[in-house]
Design an enzyme around this catalytic site. Structure first.
Site, PDB file in Angstrom:
ATOM      1  N   ASP A   1       7.136   3.961  -1.534  1.00  8.03           N
ATOM      2  CA  ASP A   1       6.197   2.841  -1.580  1.00  8.03           C
ATOM      3  C   ASP A   1       4.784   3.411  -1.514  1.00  8.03           C
ATOM      4  OD1 ASP A   1       5.810  -0.178  -1.416  1.00  8.03           O
ATOM      5  OD2 ASP A   1       4.608   0.507   0.265  1.00  8.03           O
TER       6      ASP A   1
ATOM      7  N   GLU B   1       0.507   2.329  -0.755  1.00  9.31           N
ATOM      8  CA  GLU B   1      -0.548   1.386  -0.379  1.00  9.31           C
ATOM      9  C   GLU B   1      -1.782   1.788  -1.173  1.00  9.31           C
ATOM     10  OE1 GLU B   1      -0.041  -1.214   1.399  1.00  9.31           O
ATOM     11  OE2 GLU B   1       1.983  -0.667   2.044  1.00  9.31           O
TER      12      GLU B   1
ATOM     13  N   HIS C   1       4.030  -3.531   5.567  1.00  8.05           N
ATOM     14  CA  HIS C   1       2.725  -3.232   4.981  1.00  8.05           C
ATOM     15  C   HIS C   1       2.192  -1.861   5.396  1.00  8.05           C
ATOM     16  CE1 HIS C   1       2.280  -7.038   2.943  1.00  8.05           C
ATOM     17  NE2 HIS C   1       2.574  -7.675   4.060  1.00  8.05           N
TER      18      HIS C   1
ATOM     19  N   ASP D   1       7.642   0.087   4.674  1.00 12.88           N
ATOM     20  CA  ASP D   1       8.182  -0.625   3.516  1.00 12.88           C
ATOM     21  C   ASP D   1       9.237   0.204   2.794  1.00 12.88           C
ATOM     22  OD1 ASP D   1       6.526  -2.657   4.159  1.00 12.88           O
ATOM     23  OD2 ASP D   1       5.165  -2.431   2.461  1.00 12.88           O
TER      24      ASP D   1
END
Length: 703
Positions: free
Chosen positions: A514, A516, A655, A660
């Site tokens: 994942d 961000e 988050h 995640d």
């Protein structure tokens, strides 16, 4: 030889040499001219000697002038400067020598030494001020610690005592054992403290924050007179190196006494009353089974009933009187992260033999005494290894509403309940604790059992209490989901390689990842600021095999983005750019299949940086969002929050890239099971169905 002596010797040598050279030159000149008159030769030699003598006298006069004007002033200046240098305070001013011909040098030396004296005075004043400030802060700290009812001891990395308060002196066995610079382990038992330090070192290495670098433990004084409950906190330096640690200590003898009484009560209820109750039951059953018994025999059994009932009543009265109003206490415990516990147990197993322990699944928080749990798991798994030869163990934790299950599994048969019961009184560590397996289980109010699982595996389950602290939760207000992202361009689309296309999904290796980011538009300049992944092998999340990096995006992070992931500009200011991080991630991924939720979004960010990073992500990719659409067509929402909620998967660190990724990994394992039930079992079948689902989903979005 001093400078003056050296110059005098050189001058004398020059004078002697001049005299001899002059005599020889004159004598050779006369002989060359054909004059061999002895009188003339002698006279010429005398004149030459007189000239040499005059030269010597001239050199002597020159030496005296040099000595007066240069050598003597320089030596006097040197003595003063040396005295100035050798004085700690430098309070001896340098004076300019009289009659010197050294030019501006003496004045420069005087100015330099004056500055040195001033600098020394400033340094002394600064040291005095700093010493006074340190002394004042020490007095404040001592005054604060003096009011603490708990003992406080601060130690350096070599476990030497740096600071302690009077409460610590009262708790520990003798004042002589506790002192500045003395070893802590002359006062307290070593193993629980080293174990707590090992746990904190592990958390520090994993990048844990200050709130996570605190660990509870239970230890005893070296004379075993006092049982103490402690909390350890690391003291970190400027670059997160360990400068020492601080521990607070509380006397828990009263708690231990209560626990001992509780244990005695439990044993009295379980064992002390068992004999009289059995006799009472046997007598009653005999009377009921033989109604025609003779009167003499009946009276004998009735007397047994009366006697045993009286004894039971007496024991109950005694116990109720002793424990009236007594609150049943548990052993002092603390919150433990299962990753820490698994790491410590794994190291302990590796030290004792060939067995290994792998953390799988999403790590959870639980509550217990970590040191005794470490010894328990190490001892039990050692028994399992000797019983059936198992060497590879998996540890996974699962949280329910009432407790946390610590599940250890291995390939092989389950351990029968009778065998586990026979281990109950085995000592875990006779040298240091004398605890038994039964002791630890009773202290945690739990039990231990083993089950057979599918695929020839066995599972050992240890239920433990939930953590006391509330788990980390997401923002109080729900955040909007990331927009679904579909991109079937060559940049993001991947196909199943022929070499693995027909392999079962269960048999492949995956990296679930994942990102961000600063925003949602990679083509408009948004950048990755966090990248994380975790490996999944044989339908197991290998929690310890993880990748997690913060990335410097080389641009400001918008405030609207920060409220999602909490990553600020300061947090990434000293982090490497994506050109450094992406090759590291590629090395971690290798040839594994990539998995992500809304994978096209994350892959777009990765593949747009391939050229700059000189890597290529040609790995096949699976999107759990599309698998969710494929499986639950009737459901309207397929955001990560919605799907996790539908599958009841916890996501305590939502988050964050790693949080995640772990949640998506658990989701992917559940989805593979669902896919298998509808006949989609290979990589080729899953990717083909996912692509079809994506196209249908994209069409539906337009209507």
């Amino acid at each position: 030889m001093t400078t003056r002596q050296w110059i005098a010797a050189v001058s004398a040598a020059i004078a002697l040499g001049g005299y001899l050279a002059s005599a020889l030159v004159v004598r050779w000149s006369l002989l060359a001219a054909g004059i061999d008159d002895e009188a003339l030769l002698t006279g010429g030699t005398v004149k030459a000697g007189a000239a040499g003598l005059a030269l010597a006298l001239a050199l002597l006069g020159l030496f005296l002038l040099v000595d007066r004007w240069l050598i003597a002033p320089a030596e006097a200046l040197g003595r003063q400067v040396r005295r100035q240098a050798q004085s700690k305070l430098g309070e001896h001013p340098v004076e300019v020598p009289q009659g010197h011909r050294l030019g501006p040098l003496p004045q420069a030396v005087v100015a330099l030494t004056d500055q040195l004296r001033l600098a020394r005075r400033d340094m002394v004043r600064a040291m005095e001020t700093a010493t006074a400030e340190v002394a004042r802060q020490k007095e404040w700290l001592e005054a604060i610690l003096l009011d603490f009812s708990d003992g406080v001891v601060v130690c350096d990395p070599q476990h030497r005592v740096l600071l302690y308060n009077q409460a610590a002196v009262r708790l520990l066995p003798s004042v002589q054992a506790l002192g500045l610079g003395r070893p802590l382990f002359s006062c307290l038992t070593r193993e629980p403290i080293l174990h707590a330090l090992e746990r904190l070192e592990y958390r520090r290495a994993e990048g844990g924050g200050a709130a996570e670098l605190v660990a509870p433990f239970v230890c005893a004084t070296m004379d075993s007179s006092t049982m103490l409950h402690g909390r350890m906190a690391l003291i970190l330096g400027p670059v997160r190196e360990v400068d020492g640690y601080a521990i607070t200590l509380t006397d828990i003898r009263s708690e231990i006494a209560g626990l001992t009484r509780m244990t005695n009560l439990r044993r009295a209820l379980g064992y002390g009353l068992r004999g009289p109750a059995a006799s009472l039951r046997a007598a009653a059953e005999t009377l009921a089974g033989f109604p025609d018994m003779e009167a003499v025999q009946r009276r004998a059994f009735e007397q047994v009933i009366v006697a045993e009932a009286t004894e039971i009543a007496r024991q109950i009265d005694t116990l109720s009187g002793e424990y009236r109003g007594h609150e049943l206490l548990r052993w002092p415990m603390g919150d433990i992260h299962s990753a820490d516990l698994a790491a410590c147990v794994g190291r302990a197993l590796a030290e004792d033999g060939p067995a290994t322990l792998t953390l799988v699944g999403i790590p959870q928080w639980l509550r217990g005494d970590s040191f005794s749990l470490l010894l328990l798991l190490k001892t039990v798994l050692g028994h399992v290894h000797r019983l059936n030869g198992a060497t590879a163990f998996d540890l996974e934790t699962r949280t329910t509403e009432r407790q946390v299950y610590v599940d250890v599994s291995w390939t092989g048969p389950a351990v029968p309940s009778a065998v586990i019961e026979s281990w109950q009184d085995d000592q875990l560590d006779a040298v240091h604790t004398g605890l038994t397996i039964r002791d630890v289980l009773e202290r945690h109010g739990t039990d231990l059992w083993c089950l057979d699982q599918a695929g020839g595996r066995a599972l050992l389950r240890l239920p433990l209490p939930l953590p006391a602290a509330e788990p980390l939760k997401g923002p109080s207000r729900p955040l909007p989901p990331r927009p679904e992202f579909y991109d079937f361009s060559p940049v993001t689309r991947s196909e199943a390689p022929a070499s693995i296309a027909d392999r079962r999904l269960r048999d492949l290796d995956y990296v679930v990842f994942d990102t961000e980011t600063t925003g949602l538009r990679p083509t408009d300049g948004d950048e990755i600021i966090s990248l994380a992944g975790v490996r999944v092998v044989n339908q197991r999340i290998l929690s310890a095999e993880r990748f997690e990096r913060l990335v410097n995006p080389k641009r400001k992070i918008p405030r609207g983005s920060i409220r999602f992931h909490g990553i600020t500009d300061d947090m990434v200011a000293d982090k490497p750019p994506i050109e450094v991080v992406l090759p590291q991630f590629k090395a971690f991924v290798g040839d594994a299949v990539l998995v992500a939720h809304n994978a096209a979004f994350d892959l777009k960010f990765l593949r747009m940086k391939e050229a700059a990073s000189q890597v290529s992500f040609s790995n096949p990719a699976i999107d759990t969002l599309l698998l969710s659409v494929l499986i639950d067509r009737e459901e309207e929402f397929h955001s990560l929050d919605s799907v996790l909620d539908r599958f009841s998967i916890p996501a305590p660190n939502r988050h964050t890239a790693l949080g995640d990724a772990l949640a998506t990994a658990e989701l992917f394992i559940r989805l593979v099971d669902r896919l298998d039930s509808i006949g989609i079992r290979t990589l080729r079948e899953s990717m083909s169905a996912s692509n079809m689902a994506a196209e249908m989903r994209q069409v539906q979005k337009h209507f």
